[in-house]
Design an enzyme around this catalytic site. Structure first.
Site, PDB file in Angstrom:
ATOM      1  N   CYS A  92      89.617  -8.064 -12.186  1.00  0.00           N
ATOM      2  CA  CYS A  92      88.964  -8.942 -11.220  1.00  0.00           C
ATOM      3  C   CYS A  92      89.794 -10.206 -11.029  1.00  0.00           C
ATOM      4  CB  CYS A  92      87.542  -9.295 -11.649  1.00  0.00           C
ATOM      5  SG  CYS A  92      87.396 -10.144 -13.232  1.00  0.00           S
ATOM      6  N   VAL A  93      89.632 -10.804  -9.857  1.00  0.00           N
ATOM      7  CA  VAL A  93      90.317 -12.043  -9.486  1.00  0.00           C
ATOM      8  C   VAL A  93      89.270 -13.012  -8.967  1.00  0.00           C
ATOM      9  CG1 VAL A  93      91.941 -13.097  -7.848  1.00  0.00           C
ATOM     10  CG2 VAL A  93      92.516 -10.929  -8.956  1.00  0.00           C
ATOM     11  N   TYR A 133      98.242  -7.982  -7.683  1.00  0.00           N
ATOM     12  CA  TYR A 133      99.541  -7.331  -7.849  1.00  0.00           C
ATOM     13  C   TYR A 133     100.235  -7.811  -9.119  1.00  0.00           C
ATOM     14  CZ  TYR A 133      99.045  -5.745  -3.020  1.00  0.00           C
ATOM     15  OH  TYR A 133      98.602  -5.138  -1.871  1.00  0.00           O
ATOM     16  N   ASN A 140      86.662   2.184  -0.801  1.00  0.00           N
ATOM     17  CA  ASN A 140      87.200   0.847  -1.031  1.00  0.00           C
ATOM     18  C   ASN A 140      88.660   0.795  -0.581  1.00  0.00           C
ATOM     19  OD1 ASN A 140      87.938  -1.679  -1.976  1.00  0.00           O
ATOM     20  ND2 ASN A 140      86.723  -1.490  -3.841  1.00  0.00           N
ATOM     21  N   TYR A 200      96.515  -0.694  -5.062  1.00  0.00           N
ATOM     22  CA  TYR A 200      97.106   0.177  -6.063  1.00  0.00           C
ATOM     23  C   TYR A 200      98.188   1.067  -5.493  1.00  0.00           C
ATOM     24  CZ  TYR A 200      93.718  -1.511  -9.365  1.00  0.00           C
ATOM     25  OH  TYR A 200      92.989  -2.333 -10.191  1.00  0.00           O
TER      26      TYR A 200
END
Length: 263
Positions: A182-183, A194, A220, A227
């Site tokens: 998570c960010v 990334y 998603n 990815y």
């Protein structure tokens, strides 16, 4: 970009909480991203550090970020701050167990965090709650955990479809999964996802991992883009019955081969 991965490689069981505090965790996918538009807070990229977390204060900051990312609360909820702290304490306990090598079925787990100095993001455009709850002190400098993930060396993650590679003896040493990615929403679109994935590949290579996996919800698209731009490719789908049974969106499994590592 918001949630990139599921909260726990193993489910953490919480004691029943009062009805006024109870929050239903949304259906968790192994890789979630929010697509809504929002302002972006930029920072000096040279101050970004992406590394394995070890101190309890840094792990606590990472646990707080995961609670902010993986749970949804009503602002009017009674006792909200106490409940969020309770969840963070439970996540910290589980994180220390995993990183400490005490979780059965996992050979090694690393919490990899992206951090920046508090001075870089402290501004009216970034919430005080984010800065205070995800802050830790490193050698006298206040820093904030702005992104986090777990790298899990194991054959499979509970309640998840299992990777096919490598096959046979040695798979438990050479296969790994990303989870809990998570960010912080305040710093989306700064390339933090990334950076976290790139660091996880380097750590996996050091461990002798040959095959790296991540689970992503089928619908998603932002997460799949992240990815796939990082080199992951499709391997297989989760059966629809399994997703229905677990009450969550169906997932796909993505694979990345670590260069230079062979069994």
């Amino acid at each position: 970009m918001a949630l990139l991965s599921s909260p726990h490689p193993l489910p953490t069981q919480f004691p029943a909480s009062p009805a006024s505090l109870r929050v239903r965790r949304p259906p968790i996918t192994a890789c979630q991203l929010c697509t809504h538009k929002q302002s972006v807070r930029q920072f000096d990229q040279s101050t970004l550090t992406v590394a394995e977390g070890s101190s309890e204060s840094e792990l606590w900051a990472a646990a707080c970020l995961r609670v902010r990312s993986f749970y949804h609360f009503k602002p009017s909820m009674f006792g909200l701050q106490d409940h969020r702290r309770y969840l963070a304490e439970r996540e910290l306990e589980a994180m220390k167990e995993r990183v400490g090598g005490k979780r059965k079925g996992f050979r090694k787990v690393s919490c990899i965090n992206a951090t920046v100095p508090l001075s870089q993001i402290s501004s009216p455009s970034v919430s005080d709650d984010f800065c205070s709850s995800c802050k830790f002190n490193n050698n006298g400098e206040d820093r904030v955990v702005v992104g986090t993930l777990d790298l899990n060396q194991c054959v499979s993650l509970p309640d998840e479809i299992t990777g096919n590679r490598p096959e046979g003896i040695g798979a438990d040493f050479a296969r790994a999964y990303l989870s809990n990615v998570c960010v912080g929403k305040e710093l989306h679109r700064n390339g933090l996802g990334y950076a976290l994935v790139a660091k996880s590949k380097l750590v996996a290579q050091e461990w002798g991992i040959s095959d790296l996996y991540v689970h992503v919800a089928v619908d998603n698209e932002p997460a799949k883009k992240l990815y796939m731009k990082s080199g992951f490719v499709y391997e297989k789908d989760e059966p629809a019955w399994q997703a229905r049974f677990l009450d969550r969106p169906r997932r796909i499994l993505l694979w990345f081969g670590i260069p230079g590592v062979q069994l």
